[in-house]
Write a protein that holds these residues in place. Structure first.
Motif, PDB file in Angstrom:
ATOM      1  N   THR A 125       6.101  -3.599  -8.491  1.00  0.00           N
ATOM      2  CA  THR A 125       6.058  -3.544  -7.039  1.00  0.00           C
ATOM      3  C   THR A 125       4.817  -4.216  -6.497  1.00  0.00           C
ATOM      4  O   THR A 125       4.617  -4.273  -5.301  1.00  0.00           O
ATOM      5  CB  THR A 125       6.064  -2.075  -6.558  1.00  0.00           C
ATOM      6  N   LYS A 126       3.965  -4.746  -7.383  1.00  0.00           N
ATOM      7  CA  LYS A 126       2.738  -5.391  -6.924  1.00  0.00           C
ATOM      8  C   LYS A 126       2.868  -6.903  -6.960  1.00  0.00           C
ATOM      9  O   LYS A 126       3.730  -7.455  -7.636  1.00  0.00           O
ATOM     10  CB  LYS A 126       1.558  -4.961  -7.800  1.00  0.00           C
ATOM     11  N   HIS A 127       2.017  -7.547  -6.229  1.00  0.00           N
ATOM     12  CA  HIS A 127       1.927  -9.005  -6.273  1.00  0.00           C
ATOM     13  C   HIS A 127       1.443  -9.398  -7.666  1.00  0.00           C
ATOM     14  O   HIS A 127       0.632  -8.706  -8.277  1.00  0.00           O
ATOM     15  CB  HIS A 127       0.931  -9.483  -5.211  1.00  0.00           C
ATOM     16  N   ASP A 159      11.803  -1.313   3.568  1.00  0.00           N
ATOM     17  CA  ASP A 159      10.999  -2.273   4.311  1.00  0.00           C
ATOM     18  C   ASP A 159      10.033  -1.538   5.228  1.00  0.00           C
ATOM     19  O   ASP A 159      10.327  -0.466   5.739  1.00  0.00           O
ATOM     20  CB  ASP A 159      11.862  -3.278   5.090  1.00  0.00           C
ATOM     21  N   MET A 178       2.918   1.558   2.366  1.00  0.00           N
ATOM     22  CA  MET A 178       3.618   0.874   1.286  1.00  0.00           C
ATOM     23  C   MET A 178       3.019   1.243  -0.063  1.00  0.00           C
ATOM     24  O   MET A 178       3.742   1.504  -1.035  1.00  0.00           O
ATOM     25  CB  MET A 178       3.553  -0.640   1.495  1.00  0.00           C
ATOM     26  N   SER A 194       4.981   3.087  -3.078  1.00  0.00           N
ATOM     27  CA  SER A 194       5.115   2.353  -4.337  1.00  0.00           C
ATOM     28  C   SER A 194       4.722   3.210  -5.525  1.00  0.00           C
ATOM     29  O   SER A 194       5.309   3.108  -6.610  1.00  0.00           O
ATOM     30  CB  SER A 194       4.250   1.089  -4.305  1.00  0.00           C
ATOM     31  N   ARG A 217       8.742  -5.688  -5.723  1.00  0.00           N
ATOM     32  CA  ARG A 217       8.210  -6.080  -4.430  1.00  0.00           C
ATOM     33  C   ARG A 217       8.430  -7.578  -4.252  1.00  0.00           C
ATOM     34  O   ARG A 217       7.962  -8.383  -5.051  1.00  0.00           O
ATOM     35  CB  ARG A 217       6.724  -5.749  -4.326  1.00  0.00           C
ATOM     36  N   ARG A 239       5.557  -8.781   1.366  1.00  0.00           N
ATOM     37  CA  ARG A 239       4.476  -7.815   1.641  1.00  0.00           C
ATOM     38  C   ARG A 239       5.010  -6.552   2.313  1.00  0.00           C
ATOM     39  O   ARG A 239       4.365  -5.515   2.293  1.00  0.00           O
ATOM     40  CB  ARG A 239       3.399  -8.455   2.513  1.00  0.00           C
ATOM     41  N   THR A 265       8.510  -5.539   1.789  1.00  0.00           N
ATOM     42  CA  THR A 265       9.843  -5.242   1.256  1.00  0.00           C
ATOM     43  C   THR A 265       9.792  -4.938  -0.237  1.00  0.00           C
ATOM     44  O   THR A 265       9.178  -5.671  -1.009  1.00  0.00           O
ATOM     45  CB  THR A 265      10.815  -6.415   1.484  1.00  0.00           C
ATOM     46  N   ILE A 266      10.467  -3.865  -0.617  1.00  0.00           N
ATOM     47  CA  ILE A 266      10.667  -3.492  -2.020  1.00  0.00           C
ATOM     48  C   ILE A 266      12.173  -3.380  -2.246  1.00  0.00           C
ATOM     49  O   ILE A 266      12.892  -2.848  -1.409  1.00  0.00           O
ATOM     50  CB  ILE A 266       9.996  -2.141  -2.351  1.00  0.00           C
ATOM     51  N   TYR A 291       5.524 -14.136  -3.179  1.00  0.00           N
ATOM     52  CA  TYR A 291       6.152 -13.407  -4.268  1.00  0.00           C
ATOM     53  C   TYR A 291       7.224 -14.219  -4.990  1.00  0.00           C
ATOM     54  O   TYR A 291       7.896 -13.698  -5.877  1.00  0.00           O
ATOM     55  CB  TYR A 291       6.760 -12.098  -3.740  1.00  0.00           C
TER      56      TYR A 291
END
Length: 270
Positions: A141-143, A185, A206, A210, A220, A223, A225-226, A259
């Motif tokens: 879920t992270k960048h 979102d 968020m 997460s 993810r 920024r 939206t998951i 992403y």
């Protein structure tokens, strides 16, 4: 791309204040102002704005009544503005892209305008070439730049994650099965949790949400939206190098440029 905006509020001071703030933002053109719901319906039909900053509590016809009067093919993006936060759940049920509390802060307004611009750009790219690809591998879920050795260690096999999350709505608490969450979102200070065709609103960040979701299941892609990777059925490659994802329920979600490397990594393994 310049956003054509309409302001709707029965209070003149509120309209003037929002106008001043919008005029400080680049790529926003305020094309009109309406002082009540009846004027709003008429002006939306005539001016066809991209986004409407819509007050909820207005005499005669409130903000929700305005939306009910509009045809789906003339419905612009909606950003609700109100002094009360109890309407948040209903606002996102009618697919508002943001919900701003008065007095509107410039940072929150900037976020709302950014969301509107991104949504409009996404809709206009809908005619791009379709390319369906399966995306069924584990995700974070992270960048990608935020992933560290500690993160890898924390997602080892055997970690336990909650099967349900509690969502509070006033005095009511609803338990949602995590496996049923389709995507999430963010809209300002709220998280919209979409599960089995329903939208549930959480007052949470968020990052906090997460931490409750298994990173082997929830990816993810933006920024704000998951997405549940188990429900991804395909992807669409856009001409600018970005992607959109298609879920099993037909929902399509944009993968932002920040992403897209995550998606490229998935595609390279299939």
């Amino acid at each position: 791309m310049s956003l054509r905006a309409l302001i709707v509020d029965d209070e003149e001071l509120a309209r003037r204040g929002l106008l001043r703030r919008l005029e400080t933002l680049p790529n926003v053109e305020v094309i009109g102002q309406a002082s009540n719901g009846f004027e709003a319906v008429e002006m939306i039909g005539e001016l066809n704005p991209d986004v409407v900053f819509l007050d909820i509590q207005m005499p005669g016809m409130n903000g929700f009544d305005v939306i009910a009067k509009l045809q789906s093919d003339t419905l612009p993006l909606i950003v609700f503005t109100t002094a009360y936060d109890e309407y948040a759940v209903d606002a996102f049920k009618v697919h508002a892209i943001d919900y701003l509390l008065k007095p509107v802060e410039i940072d929150r307004l900037t976020d709302a305008v950014t969301r509107a611009a991104e949504r409009l750009s996404f809709e206009k790219s809908d005619s791009s070439k379709q390319a369906l690809l399966d995306l069924m591998m584990s995700a974070t879920t992270k960048h990608p730049k935020e992933i560290s050795a500690t993160d890898t260690e924390n997602t080892k096999k055997g970690d336990t994650w909650p099967e349900k999350i509690a969502i509070k709505d006033g005095s009511d608490i609803t338990l949602i099965r995590v496996a049923d969450i389709e995507w999430v979102d963010a809209a300002g200070d709220y998280m919209c949790v979409h599960a089995q065709g329903n939208t549930h609103i959480m007052r949470i960040t968020m990052r906090q949400l997460s931490e409750k979701l298994n990173p082997d299941v929830f990816l993810r892609v933006h920024r704000s939206t998951i997405v549940n990777v188990n429900l991804i059925t395909g992807a669409q490659a856009l001409t600018n190098g970005e992607y959109t994802l298609t879920l099993s329920n037909g929902t399509r979600l944009k993968v932002s440029r920040s992403y897209r490397d995550v998606i490229k990594q998935f595609l390279s393994t299939h």
